[in-house]
Design a protein around this motif. Structure first.
Motif, PDB file in Angstrom:
ATOM      1  N   ALA A  78     112.606 152.171 164.581  1.00 51.51           N
ATOM      2  CA  ALA A  78     112.120 153.452 165.104  1.00 51.51           C
ATOM      3  C   ALA A  78     110.832 153.300 165.904  1.00 51.51           C
ATOM      4  CB  ALA A  78     111.904 154.429 163.955  1.00 51.51           C
ATOM      5  N   ASN A  79     110.140 152.202 165.724  1.00 51.23           N
ATOM      6  CA  ASN A  79     108.871 151.960 166.421  1.00 51.23           C
ATOM      7  C   ASN A  79     108.915 150.619 167.148  1.00 51.23           C
ATOM      8  OD1 ASN A  79     107.483 154.329 165.365  1.00 51.23           O
ATOM      9  ND2 ASN A  79     107.564 153.269 163.394  1.00 51.23           N
ATOM     10  N   PRO A  80     109.606 150.564 168.288  1.00 50.93           N
ATOM     11  CA  PRO A  80     109.737 149.288 168.991  1.00 50.93           C
ATOM     12  C   PRO A  80     108.399 148.728 169.467  1.00 50.93           C
ATOM     13  CG  PRO A  80     110.916 151.052 170.164  1.00 50.93           C
ATOM     14  CD  PRO A  80     110.307 151.643 168.958  1.00 50.93           C
ATOM     15  N   ALA A  81     107.419 149.583 169.661  1.00 54.37           N
ATOM     16  CA  ALA A  81     106.113 149.101 170.134  1.00 54.37           C
ATOM     17  C   ALA A  81     105.360 148.410 169.007  1.00 54.37           C
ATOM     18  CB  ALA A  81     105.295 150.271 170.678  1.00 54.37           C
ATOM     19  N   GLY A  82     105.765 148.644 167.805  1.00 56.45           N
ATOM     20  CA  GLY A  82     105.092 148.021 166.665  1.00 56.45           C
ATOM     21  C   GLY A  82     104.997 148.998 165.516  1.00 56.45           C
ATOM     22  N   VAL A  83     105.199 148.504 164.343  1.00 57.30           N
ATOM     23  CA  VAL A  83     105.168 149.334 163.145  1.00 57.30           C
ATOM     24  C   VAL A  83     103.856 149.093 162.417  1.00 57.30           C
ATOM     25  CG1 VAL A  83     106.335 147.673 161.648  1.00 57.30           C
ATOM     26  CG2 VAL A  83     106.552 150.090 161.170  1.00 57.30           C
ATOM     27  N   ASP A  84     103.417 150.108 161.726  1.00 57.50           N
ATOM     28  CA  ASP A  84     102.190 149.991 160.933  1.00 57.50           C
ATOM     29  C   ASP A  84     102.446 148.983 159.808  1.00 57.50           C
ATOM     30  OD1 ASP A  84      99.778 150.358 159.648  1.00 57.50           O
ATOM     31  OD2 ASP A  84     100.353 152.276 158.746  1.00 57.50           O
ATOM     32  N   ILE A  85     101.701 147.911 159.812  1.00 61.17           N
ATOM     33  CA  ILE A  85     101.930 146.821 158.858  1.00 61.17           C
ATOM     34  C   ILE A  85     101.662 147.276 157.422  1.00 61.17           C
ATOM     35  CG2 ILE A  85      99.624 145.804 158.954  1.00 61.17           C
ATOM     36  CD1 ILE A  85     102.861 143.835 158.901  1.00 61.17           C
ATOM     37  N   VAL A  86     100.748 148.211 157.231  1.00 60.23           N
ATOM     38  CA  VAL A  86     100.461 148.712 155.890  1.00 60.23           C
ATOM     39  C   VAL A  86     101.671 149.476 155.343  1.00 60.23           C
ATOM     40  CG1 VAL A  86      98.974 150.259 154.541  1.00 60.23           C
ATOM     41  CG2 VAL A  86      97.980 148.803 156.320  1.00 60.23           C
ATOM     42  N   LYS A  87     102.270 150.319 156.183  1.00 60.30           N
ATOM     43  CA  LYS A  87     103.448 151.076 155.761  1.00 60.30           C
ATOM     44  C   LYS A  87     104.624 150.131 155.497  1.00 60.30           C
ATOM     45  CE  LYS A  87     106.461 154.874 156.917  1.00 60.30           C
ATOM     46  NZ  LYS A  87     107.021 155.708 157.933  1.00 60.30           N
ATOM     47  N   LEU A  88     104.792 149.158 156.392  1.00 57.85           N
ATOM     48  CA  LEU A  88     105.877 148.198 156.230  1.00 57.85           C
ATOM     49  C   LEU A  88     105.690 147.379 154.954  1.00 57.85           C
ATOM     50  CD1 LEU A  88     108.429 147.090 157.577  1.00 57.85           C
ATOM     51  CD2 LEU A  88     106.972 145.399 158.708  1.00 57.85           C
ATOM     52  N   SER A  89     104.467 146.936 154.704  1.00 56.59           N
ATOM     53  CA  SER A  89     104.176 146.166 153.490  1.00 56.59           C
ATOM     54  C   SER A  89     104.407 147.002 152.243  1.00 56.59           C
ATOM     55  CB  SER A  89     102.725 145.678 153.501  1.00 56.59           C
ATOM     56  OG  SER A  89     102.524 144.798 154.570  1.00 56.59           O
TER      57      SER A  89
END
Length: 143
Positions: A78-89
């Motif tokens: 959903a975020n091709p520009a980059g995902v929030d690493i905190v949310k992903l973690s």
């Protein structure tokens, strides 16, 4: 009558053998073996439930992991520009917690189920020895 009203393994086996005493020793042994098999299966099925619950714990942990990883990949898609690493973690961390919880449930339960199955096997062996001793009283004396 003492053995027929007692639900224990040995009592049920002996009761079935005594019921066949009019047909001779061999019929008694055959009845005892048949009942021993049926009773053994009945008792082993009870332990099978422990293994089933342990497997369900494992599968629930795996389901949580898969669900969490799907969420992580969906966030990345959903975020091709980059995902929030905190949310992903956080999403991946939660999915790994479900894996750990499944293992925390499954490992001790599998160990307990194995220990109970081992105890039950020992009980069956000892009971069969006792049953044979009792049935020997009904054997015709050697001529």
């Amino acid at each position: 009558s003492m053995t027929q009203n007692d639900p224990t393994y040995v009592s049920q086996v002996i009761a079935s053998a005594i019921d066949k005493k009019d047909f001779g020793y061999d019929a008694m042994v055959a009845a005892a073996e048949c009942t021993a098999t049926a009773e053994g299966n009945r008792w082993n099925n009870k332990i099978g439930w422990l293994a089933l619950f342990a497997s369900i714990g494992t599968l629930l942990g795996l389901f949580g992991t898969v669900w969490g990883m799907i969420g992580a990949f969906m966030d990345m898609a959903a975020n091709p520009a980059g995902v929030d690493i905190v949310k992903l973690s956080s999403t991946i961390g939660i999915s790994l917690i479900t894996t750990a919880n499944g293992m925390i449930i499954a490992i001790p339960m599998l160990g307990f189920a194995f220990a109970q199955r081992s105890k039950l096997s020992t009980l069956f062996r000892q009971s069969n020895d006792t049953q044979k001793e009792i049935l020997n009283y009904f054997r015709a004396p050697a001529k």
